[in-house]
Design an enzyme around this catalytic site. Structure first.
Site, PDB file in Angstrom:
ATOM      1  N   ARG A  64      28.472  14.453  11.491  1.00 10.23           N
ATOM      2  CA  ARG A  64      28.046  15.539  10.584  1.00 10.23           C
ATOM      3  C   ARG A  64      27.795  14.981   9.179  1.00 10.23           C
ATOM      4  NH1 ARG A  64      31.888  18.268   8.362  1.00 10.23           N
ATOM      5  NH2 ARG A  64      33.050  18.655  10.272  1.00 10.23           N
ATOM      6  N   TYR A 116       7.727  33.568   2.771  1.00 15.08           N
ATOM      7  CA  TYR A 116       7.952  33.526   4.215  1.00 15.08           C
ATOM      8  C   TYR A 116       8.978  34.619   4.567  1.00 15.08           C
ATOM      9  CZ  TYR A 116       9.652  31.909   8.723  1.00 15.08           C
ATOM     10  OH  TYR A 116      10.031  31.850  10.038  1.00 15.08           O
ATOM     11  N   ASP A 188       8.927  25.423  -1.442  1.00 19.03           N
ATOM     12  CA  ASP A 188       8.811  25.337   0.019  1.00 19.03           C
ATOM     13  C   ASP A 188       7.437  24.715   0.286  1.00 19.03           C
ATOM     14  OD1 ASP A 188       8.252  25.777   2.724  1.00 19.03           O
ATOM     15  OD2 ASP A 188       9.380  27.649   2.799  1.00 19.03           O
ATOM     16  N   LYS A 213       7.098  22.787  11.592  1.00 15.06           N
ATOM     17  CA  LYS A 213       5.669  23.060  11.497  1.00 15.06           C
ATOM     18  C   LYS A 213       4.877  21.744  11.459  1.00 15.06           C
ATOM     19  CE  LYS A 213       7.390  27.175  11.279  1.00 15.06           C
ATOM     20  NZ  LYS A 213       7.656  27.836  10.025  1.00 15.06           N
TER      21      LYS A 213
HETATM   22  C1  LIG Z   1       8.716  28.577   9.472  1.00 15.07           C
HETATM   23  C2  LIG Z   1       8.925  28.576   8.015  1.00 15.07           C
HETATM   24  C3  LIG Z   1      10.220  28.586   7.466  1.00 15.07           C
HETATM   25  C4  LIG Z   1      11.459  28.644   8.339  1.00 15.07           C
HETATM   26  O1  LIG Z   1      11.628  27.494   9.089  1.00 15.07           O
HETATM   27  P1  LIG Z   1      12.322  27.430  10.555  1.00 15.07           P
HETATM   28  O2  LIG Z   1      12.175  26.008  10.937  1.00 15.07           O
HETATM   29  O3  LIG Z   1      11.582  28.384  11.441  1.00 15.07           O
HETATM   30  O4  LIG Z   1      13.750  27.854  10.375  1.00 15.07           O
HETATM   31  C5  LIG Z   1      10.335  28.546   6.095  1.00 15.07           C
HETATM   32  N1  LIG Z   1       9.243  28.512   5.295  1.00 15.07           N
HETATM   33  C6  LIG Z   1       7.996  28.525   5.786  1.00 15.07           C
HETATM   34  C7  LIG Z   1       6.840  28.490   4.847  1.00 15.07           C
HETATM   35  C8  LIG Z   1       7.789  28.552   7.156  1.00 15.07           C
HETATM   36  O5  LIG Z   1       6.551  28.578   7.640  1.00 15.07           O
END
Ligand SMILES: *Cc1c(COP(=O)(O)O)cnc(C)c1O
Length: 397
Positions: A64, A116, A188, A213
């Site tokens: 961890r 998001y 983000d 993504k």
């Molecule tokens: C999908 C997404 C998230 C969340 O991520 P997960 O891997 O699904 O937990 C946060 N910000 C954006 C812009 C996203 O597209």
């Protein structure tokens, strides 16, 4: 405790810092295992690591806190984002939750108003419960950001281009403003990836990713990443990562590294296909509006071009008649009606009912997420095949 970093051995030649991103990506994880010379780094499943002697450590004690495979990924993303340290988590939301662990009850946060959906839900329904409040503004409007900052504001959270209407926020201007108020800027960077946009170099303090993504890129691994600008934040996030424990497992760290090796090629193709599709959609008689930063008249495109090297693979579009939505979603054959983005396969999403369903309708509509809006995550297939699929899906029988 005395620690030696096994990767600091003289036999290990790291890629010099001045290599281009394409090179760094292709070489991710190489030259990290001097004992065998493995080109693809090994996956260390071991959760425990033996101590050479009392008071000594190999640099790894318990997985961890630190895992060799995860560490390679963390160092790779830190280098790509030009930060001092990277951290890997079990999902994008786990990474974002860990960043919010920097806040205390009574703290305040300013965020983009078309955030998001999962981040909005976390802020409203989880952090709200422990006395951390958020204000939502169009972060592209600097005056609105400044008005929203209160004496107890600790962080500014932005997405640019935003999801799904591709609103552009000036990262450097926001970060400069936030800094004068002693506020952290968190970006983000999921949609752009470090290949197209590097927020820390523009003055942001923290970058987060849903690596599920584009970074992973193959719709087969869930992961989140954080990169920080300075050592103080590195220490704080390191403490939170170990304390909260939402870390990425070694197999997924390896899968993510493997996906990232082709990021440069994928991003270029996502963009090339998106430019063709955005033009096609714009010319289509059933389409009212197209949101894509690559279009010449996209709002605040000048700011985007200044801070990013590309336009990415996300397109949102509004059809003229909402009754077409069900028909299009049911008729696509090559494109899948599914709720994610950033993979090699093209996906079509209905934000009002899927990704943004937890955002109240009035707020959603103010941000342009109407019942007539669809979102495309454009994959790396042949552009002509994608256009033919859209063409048949749009035609009313
Ligand atoms: C999908 C997404 C998230 C969340 O991520 P997960 O891997 O699904 O937990 C946060 N910000 C954006 C812009 C996203 O597209």
């Amino acid at each position: 405790m005395e620690r030696t970093d096994p990767h600091e051995s003289e036999q290990v030649t790291r890629a010099p810092a001045d290599f281009r991103l394409d090179t760094k990506l292709a070489q991710a994880g190489n030259r990290r295992d001097p004992a065998t010379g493995a080109i693809s780094p090994p996956v260390y499943y071991s959760t425990a690591y033996a101590h050479p002697a009392l008071g000594q450590s190999t640099g790894y004690d318990y997985t961890r806190t630190g895992n060799p495979t995860r560490q390679i990924l963390e160092e790779t993303i830190a280098d790509l984002e030009q930060g001092v340290r990277g951290f890997a988590f079990a999902s994008g939301m786990a990474a974002i939750s860990t960043v919010f662990g920097l806040l205390r009850p009574g703290d305040h946060l300013v965020a983009s108003n078309d955030l998001y959906g999962g981040t909005y839900r976390l802020l409203q329904q989880v952090l709200g419960r422990i006395g951390i409040e958020a204000a939502y503004v169009d972060t592209g409007d600097l005056a609105a950001v400044e008005r929203a900052i209160q004496p107890n504001t600790k962080a500014l959270f932005i997405e640019t281009p935003s999801n799904p209407t591709m609103k552009i926020t000036d990262i450097a201007a926001c970060a400069a403003l936030a800094r004068t108020h002693g506020v952290w800027t968190v970006v983000d960077n999921t949609f752009m990836t470090p290949y197209f946009q590097q927020p820390l170099a523009l003055g942001a303090d923290i970058v987060v990713h849903s690596a599920t993504k584009y970074l992973g890129g193959h719709n087969d691994v869930m992961a989140g990443l954080i990169v920080v600008r300075d050592d103080t934040l590195a220490e704080q996030i390191g403490f939170l990562q170990n304390s909260i424990g939402a870390v990425l497992g070694p197999q997924d760290a390896w899968l993510l590294l493997r996906g990232m090796k082709t990021l440069a090629l994928r991003m270029a193709r996502h963009e090339q296909n998106s430019l063709a599709i955005a033009d096609w959609l714009r010319a289509h008689p059933s389409v009212e509006k197209v949101y894509y930063p690559g279009l010449a008249d996209h709002p605040r495109r000048d700011i985007h071009v200044r801070q990013a090297r590309g336009f990415g693979g996300m397109i949102a579009f509004e059809v003229k008649d909402s009754t077409q939505i069900a028909h299009i979603l049911a008729s696509v054959k090559l494109i899948s009606f599914a709720e994610s983005l950033g993979g090699v396969e093209t996906l079509l999403t209905y934000p009002a009912r899927q990704t943004h369903a937890d955002i109240p309708q009035d707020i959603r509509e103010q941000c342009g997420v109407t019942e007539r809006l669809l979102r495309l995550s454009v994959g790396i297939e042949d552009a002509g095949d994608l256009l033919r699929d859209l063409d048949q899906a749009f035609s009313i029988q």
